[in-house]
Design an enzyme around this catalytic site. Sequence first.
Site, PDB file in Angstrom:
ATOM      1  N   ARG A 225      -3.522  83.453 132.848  1.00 34.15           N
ATOM      2  CA  ARG A 225      -3.713  84.827 131.976  1.00 34.15           C
ATOM      3  C   ARG A 225      -3.712  86.037 132.861  1.00 34.15           C
ATOM      4  O   ARG A 225      -4.489  86.023 133.836  1.00 34.15           O
ATOM      5  CB  ARG A 225      -4.925  84.939 131.099  1.00 34.15           C
TER       6      ARG A 225
ATOM      7  N   GLY B 219      -0.929  81.401 127.761  1.00 33.42           N
ATOM      8  CA  GLY B 219      -2.120  81.946 127.670  1.00 33.42           C
ATOM      9  C   GLY B 219      -1.991  83.670 127.419  1.00 33.42           C
ATOM     10  O   GLY B 219      -3.022  84.208 126.520  1.00 33.42           O
TER      11      GLY B 219
ATOM     12  N   LYS C 246      -4.839  83.271 122.596  1.00 35.22           N
ATOM     13  CA  LYS C 246      -5.754  84.160 122.900  1.00 35.22           C
ATOM     14  C   LYS C 246      -5.489  85.517 122.525  1.00 35.22           C
ATOM     15  O   LYS C 246      -6.192  86.254 122.335  1.00 35.22           O
ATOM     16  CB  LYS C 246      -5.893  84.064 124.574  1.00 35.22           C
TER      17      LYS C 246
ATOM     18  N   CYS D  90     -14.314  74.197 133.211  1.00 40.47           N
ATOM     19  CA  CYS D  90     -15.859  73.859 133.469  1.00 40.47           C
ATOM     20  C   CYS D  90     -16.413  72.655 132.621  1.00 40.47           C
ATOM     21  O   CYS D  90     -17.408  72.650 132.332  1.00 40.47           O
ATOM     22  CB  CYS D  90     -16.589  75.000 133.148  1.00 40.47           C
TER      23      CYS D  90
ATOM     24  N   SER E 226     -13.056  67.962 128.939  1.00 39.71           N
ATOM     25  CA  SER E 226     -13.677  66.565 129.170  1.00 39.71           C
ATOM     26  C   SER E 226     -14.756  66.071 128.499  1.00 39.71           C
ATOM     27  O   SER E 226     -15.092  64.963 128.083  1.00 39.71           O
ATOM     28  CB  SER E 226     -14.032  66.368 130.904  1.00 39.71           C
TER      29      SER E 226
ATOM     30  N   ASN F  64      -3.354  75.319 137.267  1.00 42.14           N
ATOM     31  CA  ASN F  64      -3.324  75.714 135.995  1.00 42.14           C
ATOM     32  C   ASN F  64      -2.226  75.060 135.203  1.00 42.14           C
ATOM     33  O   ASN F  64      -1.961  75.331 134.257  1.00 42.14           O
ATOM     34  CB  ASN F  64      -3.590  77.216 135.779  1.00 42.14           C
TER      35      ASN F  64
ATOM     36  N   ARG G  21     -20.207  76.771 135.250  1.00 47.21           N
ATOM     37  CA  ARG G  21     -20.094  75.984 136.521  1.00 47.21           C
ATOM     38  C   ARG G  21     -21.210  76.821 137.365  1.00 47.21           C
ATOM     39  O   ARG G  21     -21.166  77.959 137.871  1.00 47.21           O
ATOM     40  CB  ARG G  21     -18.844  76.394 137.094  1.00 47.21           C
TER      41      ARG G  21
HETATM   42  C1  SPV Z   1      -8.477  79.138 128.828  1.00 44.70           C
HETATM   43  O1  SPV Z   1      -8.005  79.473 130.057  1.00 44.70           O
HETATM   44  O2  SPV Z   1      -9.575  79.366 128.162  1.00 44.70           O
HETATM   45  C2  SPV Z   1      -7.352  78.340 127.937  1.00 44.70           C
HETATM   46  C3  SPV Z   1      -5.990  78.256 128.409  1.00 44.70           C
HETATM   47  O3  SPV Z   1      -7.668  77.961 126.925  1.00 44.70           O
HETATM   48  S1  SPV Z   1      -5.347  79.916 128.002  1.00 44.70           S
HETATM   49  O4  SPV Z   1      -4.335  79.498 126.971  1.00 44.70           O
HETATM   50  O5  SPV Z   1      -4.626  80.410 129.276  1.00 44.70           O
HETATM   51  O6  SPV Z   1      -6.107  80.860 127.632  1.00 44.70           O
HETATM   52 MN    MN Z   2      -9.595  78.688 126.327  1.00 46.61          MN
END
Ligand code: SPV
Ligand code: MN
Length: 620
Positions: free
Chosen positions: A85, A220, A227, A270, A274, A382, A416
Amino acid sequence: MPLKYLKERLDEEQFKKIEKIKNEELYNFIERYIEVCNPSKVFIVTDSEDDELYVRNRAIIYQEERLLNTPGHTVHFDNYYDQARDKEHTFVLTPTCEELPYIRTKKRDEGLKEIHDLLIDIMEGKEMFILFFSLGPKNSEFMVPAVQITDSAYIAHSELMLYRKAYGVFVENPDLEFLKFVHSEGELDERKTSKNLDKRRIMIDLMGNTAYAVNTQYAGNTIGLKKPAFRLTINKALEEGWLSEHMFLMGVNGPNGRVSYFTGAFPSMCGKTSTCMIVGERLVGDDLSFIKDINGEARAVNVEYGVFGIIQGVNKDDDPYIWNVLHSPHEIIFSNVLVHEGKPYWNDMGEEIPCEGENHSGRWWCGKKDREGNEIPPSHKNARFTARLKYFPNLDAEALDAKEGVKLSGIIYGGRDSDTWPPVCEAFNWQHGVVTKGASIESETTAATLGKEGVRKYNIMSILDFLSVHIGDYLENYLKFGKKLKNPPKIFAVNYFLRGEKGEWLNSKLDKKIWLKWMDLRVHGEVDAIETPIGYLPKYEDLARLFKEVLNREYSKEDYEKQFTIRVPKLLEKIERIRKIYEDIAFVPKEVFKELDEEEKRLKEAKKKYGDYISPFKFY
Ligand code: SPV
Ligand code: MN
């Protein structure tokens, strides 16, 4: 007369698709951007399989994606300098360009002029795709309809995997209100990646309910529904009194078949994915949630229908669900990975990676350096995969499609943090949690955005990158939301990144499962906790039992003590930092300072009594 114009610009088949929707605003929107962007062809994507197949094929024909060996798998590359992003060039447009803390704003008319100048004739010789979606379940109280215009078949394809198709909803509901997204990848280089990165812009027009992205492909920035839409829905939620959050949604299996649902907000990289993908629990969504008050109950849905997940580090043992999805003949887009002989490879996949192939830098070999002299790893940090949620064996499909959402039992905030927060802590109540947990998140930076890594940064609710409204208003809405609820969700903070005196990690990757199980028991009042200055912490006995039952592991008192020691000086420093941040912002709800002051007082009293580093056993 938009319809007349559209009839001229669209072929008969496409025109028929548009004509079926009775929506003047839609006609105007489409007409305007056909006129401005001037594509040579327009394709309207309905909910049909044929249309979806068409888009998929276009992505291949236009070489934005290439086929891999496994059926259904494709690879897409973004420009080497378009891998995350672009915060620097993302602007929220406001009529007066008022100061919004932590948000890059631009004066609306200037921003609109800038972006529209860039859009002029940008699709010449290209095909425009127009797509219809619903954020949240279709025809539900949560639904936010949206229309995407893009000249990227890759982006159109990605969205068809990530969102609920809703052409039919537009047909059934004349004059439906909707969010608008306009994207152009701009001129492409020989590798079919965006070329004019100096003219990369992402603009969020709150007043017009529209977001624009130009001269970029990285999802992103460009997937309007993700987003860019998030910034619009944060604003909408504020206006309407609900929450649009950067949160996963998952179900935790409790005793006797009980399921409790949690959302979790973590900055990128972070542990968000997971956590919601943890073995044995239920996945509903991995990135975005809408939370509404329905009859006094907080209920949540996943905004999306698929996963755009980080692929680095995904391996057979730690991420079996994702690993299996990525190794099955499902429809999957790999982006910015290494491809060798038609097979994708990524960093830390737990397998040998060949020393040659093609990646985001073009032809690649071990030791290859970029323009800046940095060694290029096999895949970008990424690098990502795009996949539908329905492929995941751990999906809670019923929860995903529930029109009324699921009852939210708890909210988890994490960051983190190497030295301050314990691994898990429960807030005293909604207000305490919102302020001292969510609004106090700090995180060491990662590779998900352009810029330096490893710097501790304030990141309120892990939403800072996407905030489109004043922080004070945002917090006020949050605090109010909890007050409306009969039984607000419990708030927890977690920290998977705590280190000991010698810099060693204090927890293993699987420990988070124990924290989740503990949270479930807390929600149902089935375990006690110790009261500390920062909130409730688990008791050793309960964790020892859970470690044994769930992971078949012995959990020592020494480990517990190290992990849950209250690090008073660090916590006090943190309060100072956070208080300073809020002091520097005009109009912050007074509850914020009240909670911070009280926590500081509790910590100082404890310090007087027990010293700087306080064993949790002291609070028994
Ligand atoms: C993030 O970075 O929080 C994501 C990936 O989920 S993005 O679509 O790049 O925002
Ligand atoms: Mn995200």
